[in-house]
Write an enzyme that holds these catalytic residues in place. Structure first.
Site, mmCIF file in Angstrom:
data_model
loop_
_atom_site.group_PDB
_atom_site.id
_atom_site.type_symbol
_atom_site.label_atom_id
_atom_site.label_comp_id
_atom_site.label_asym_id
_atom_site.label_seq_id
_atom_site.Cartn_x
_atom_site.Cartn_y
_atom_site.Cartn_z
ATOM 1 C CE LYS A 140 14.201 -15.525 -6.193
ATOM 2 N NZ LYS A 140 13.835 -16.245 -5.024
ATOM 3 C CE LYS A 163 23.479 -17.769 -8.743
ATOM 4 N NZ LYS A 163 23.816 -16.700 -7.434
ATOM 5 C CB SER A 216 21.911 -22.595 -8.285
ATOM 6 O OG SER A 216 20.979 -23.429 -8.575
ATOM 7 C CG ASN A 261 19.288 -3.754 -5.759
ATOM 8 O OD1 ASN A 261 18.712 -4.451 -5.388
ATOM 9 N ND2 ASN A 261 19.988 -3.716 -6.804
ATOM 10 C CE1 TYR A 289 20.337 -17.393 -10.488
ATOM 11 C CE2 TYR A 289 19.998 -19.759 -11.121
ATOM 12 C CZ TYR A 289 20.135 -18.828 -10.052
ATOM 13 O OH TYR A 289 20.332 -19.008 -8.849
HETATM 14 P P1 NAD Z 1 15.949 -13.049 -3.270
HETATM 15 O O1 NAD Z 1 15.574 -12.356 -4.852
HETATM 16 O O2 NAD Z 1 14.910 -13.163 -2.616
HETATM 17 O O3 NAD Z 1 17.156 -12.398 -2.784
HETATM 18 C C1 NAD Z 1 18.121 -11.559 -3.586
HETATM 19 C C2 NAD Z 1 18.481 -10.296 -2.569
HETATM 20 O O4 NAD Z 1 19.490 -9.623 -3.607
HETATM 21 C C3 NAD Z 1 17.264 -9.421 -3.067
HETATM 22 O O5 NAD Z 1 16.880 -8.869 -1.662
HETATM 23 C C4 NAD Z 1 17.645 -8.104 -3.787
HETATM 24 O O6 NAD Z 1 16.796 -7.049 -3.822
HETATM 25 C C5 NAD Z 1 18.825 -8.292 -3.688
HETATM 26 N N1 NAD Z 1 19.668 -7.898 -4.967
HETATM 27 C C6 NAD Z 1 19.573 -8.424 -6.281
HETATM 28 N N2 NAD Z 1 20.526 -7.700 -7.117
HETATM 29 C C7 NAD Z 1 21.359 -6.893 -6.149
HETATM 30 C C8 NAD Z 1 22.529 -6.000 -6.555
HETATM 31 N N3 NAD Z 1 22.689 -5.760 -7.682
HETATM 32 N N4 NAD Z 1 22.678 -4.939 -5.561
HETATM 33 C C9 NAD Z 1 22.374 -5.426 -4.119
HETATM 34 N N5 NAD Z 1 21.181 -6.197 -3.884
HETATM 35 C C10 NAD Z 1 20.896 -6.941 -4.926
HETATM 36 O O7 NAD Z 1 16.533 -14.429 -3.955
HETATM 37 P P2 NAD Z 1 17.014 -15.609 -2.974
HETATM 38 O O8 NAD Z 1 16.004 -16.972 -3.245
HETATM 39 O O9 NAD Z 1 16.999 -15.317 -1.511
HETATM 40 O O10 NAD Z 1 18.272 -16.195 -3.390
HETATM 41 C C11 NAD Z 1 19.532 -15.697 -2.910
HETATM 42 C C12 NAD Z 1 20.790 -16.100 -3.899
HETATM 43 O O11 NAD Z 1 20.433 -17.591 -3.935
HETATM 44 C C13 NAD Z 1 20.859 -15.482 -5.361
HETATM 45 O O12 NAD Z 1 22.020 -15.395 -5.504
HETATM 46 C C14 NAD Z 1 20.122 -16.981 -6.103
HETATM 47 O O13 NAD Z 1 20.688 -16.790 -7.337
HETATM 48 C C15 NAD Z 1 20.796 -17.839 -5.048
HETATM 49 N N6 NAD Z 1 19.934 -19.243 -5.301
HETATM 50 C C16 NAD Z 1 18.483 -19.132 -4.797
HETATM 51 C C17 NAD Z 1 17.740 -20.662 -5.117
HETATM 52 C C18 NAD Z 1 16.251 -20.142 -4.675
HETATM 53 O O14 NAD Z 1 15.643 -21.346 -5.269
HETATM 54 N N7 NAD Z 1 15.834 -19.519 -4.131
HETATM 55 C C19 NAD Z 1 18.357 -21.690 -5.475
HETATM 56 C C20 NAD Z 1 19.773 -21.383 -5.852
HETATM 57 C C21 NAD Z 1 20.490 -20.548 -5.755
#
Ligand code: NAD
Ligand code: UDP
Length: 337
Positions: free
Chosen positions: A84, A152, A124, A32, A148
């Site tokens: 996140k 998870k 995570s 989105n 958060y």
């Molecule tokens: P990010 O925010 O860069 O990417 C998430 C993507 O999901 C974004 O492009 C956002 O636009 C999209 N999005 C969010 N809600 C949505 C919805 N309802 N429908 C469609 N699209 C949606 O985050 P990231 O760092 O790439 O993280 C990706 C996943 O990994 C997440 O679930 C996050 O919780 C998990 N995670 C991230 C980290 C970190 O440090 N980056 C660590 C552990 C886990």
């Protein structure tokens, strides 16, 4: 394989999208763009000559997701989409549960409708709460200190229930440690909106002069130099971990948790030193009080992923810093012009 990435335009999703395309998979993305920019797909195409099919939609739109799954005969899903920011989740719990838990339920219904049985879920290391034993292995108890983390854990539990009821599912819970860095081209990377929460983007902003000084949250932890220890993992290693997990899952039913980390802990001061040495940029810092909810040390026992998936992180903290700086330096405003 035909793979759907929810949240495939985001930081980890975009690097994984690139790796899957390079490995020859067909990739479809639903995002989105609440925290990303579609320009990332032009960048991906300029790196590898291929691009995914992209739909702008919300994972909470279950009918829309099932239409995409059916139209593309998707075989596997990686579910990145989610919010996140730990602190924000405490202020806006409903928004977090709606997006992260309701979004996952809606995706799972769509997968059931379309009979898609393979799923890798972005979990995570935060599900381990304040770990008693480090390195942490996948059998450690889970707990959460904010919505958060709880979202998870909830989704992990929902997925466990699902595999009890339906033995045809193949599910991996991928517990990321601290993803950092960017693709070595400097064309794609992390593009945080507003003030970043995490250490590495903050270091980059200080190194580039956008911020004056890095605040180090505490130097009185029982660690090598008193600063907090984490398991930083290069985002390209993490991306390859997803490709390995999808390959492995094809032959494995049930639900399986994997730590995706390097197994090596680094302190805040060690990361700053590495950043300064590899990039030649100064990172001025000041020591301030501890951050609420922080743990002293958290790093993975990553041996299960190595044994089962045949995957092991390869890139060093120096390489993480080099690529982080390369991205930051080439894209001072992220994907915005
Ligand atoms: P990010 O925010 O860069 O990417 C998430 C993507 O999901 C974004 O492009 C956002 O636009 C999209 N999005 C969010 N809600 C949505 C919805 N309802 N429908 C469609 N699209 C949606 O985050 P990231 O760092 O790439 O993280 C990706 C996943 O990994 C997440 O679930 C996050 O919780 C998990 N995670 C991230 C980290 C970190 O440090 N980056 C660590 C552990 C886990
Ligand atoms: N940290 C810091 N200053 C900052 C941001 C983070 O000293 O401005 C420290 C933090 O206390 C922790 C480490 O850097 O020890 C990693 O923090 P981050 O938020 O990136 O990851 P998490 O704590 O969620 O694993």
């Amino acid at each position: 394989m035909k793979v759907l990435l929810t949240g495939g335009a985001g930081y980890i999703g975009s690097h994984t999208c690139l790796e899957l395309l390079v490995a020859g998979h067909e990739v479809v993305v639903i995002d989105n763009f609440s925290n990303s920019n579609p320009i990332v797909f032009d960048r991906i195409e300029s790196i590898c000559g291929r691009r995914p099919t992209v739909y702008q939609d919300d994972v909470c739109n279950s009918d829309g997701v099932s239409e995409v799954l059916l139209a593309h005969q998707i075989q596997a899903v990686i579910h990145f989409a989610g919010l996140k920011a730990l602190g924000e989740s405490a202020e806006q719990p409903l928004r977090y549960y709606n997006n992260n838990v309701q979004g996952s339920l809606s995706l799972l219904s769509a997968m059931k409708t379309a009979k898609v049985r393979i799923l890798a879920f972005s979990s995570s290391a935060t599900v381990y709460g304040s770990p008693n034993i480090i390195p942490i292995n996948e059998d450690a108890p889970t707990s959460a200190t904010n919505p958060y983390g709880r979202s998870k854990i909830m989704v992990e539990e929902i997925l466990r229930d699902l595999t009890v009821a339906d033995d045809s599912l193949h599910i991996a819970l991928l517990r990321y440690f601290n993803p950092v860095g960017a693709h070595e081209s400097g064309l794609i990377g992390e593009d945080p909106t507003g003030i970043p929460n995490n250490l590495m983007p903050l270091i980059s902003q200080v190194a580039s002069g956008r911020r004056e000084v890095l605040q180090i949250y505490g130097d009185d932890y029982p660690t090598v130099d008193g600063t907090g220890i984490r398991d930083y993992i290069h985002v390209m290693d993490l991306a390859r971990g997803h490709v390995a997990a999808l390959d492995w899952l094809q032959e494995r039913k049930g639900v399986h948790a994997f730590n995706l980390g390097t197994g090596q802990g680094k302190s805040v001061l060690e990361v700053i030193q590495s950043y300064e040495t590899t990039t030649g940029q100064a990172v001025p810092y000041q020591i301030v009080g501890r951050r609420l909810g922080d743990v002293a040390a958290c790093y993975a026992d990553s041996s299960l992923a190595e044994r089962e998936l045949g995957w092991k992180a390869q890139l060093s903290v120096d390489e993480m810093c080099r690529d982080e700086w390369n991205w930051q330096n080439n894209n001072p405003n992220g994907y915005r012009k």
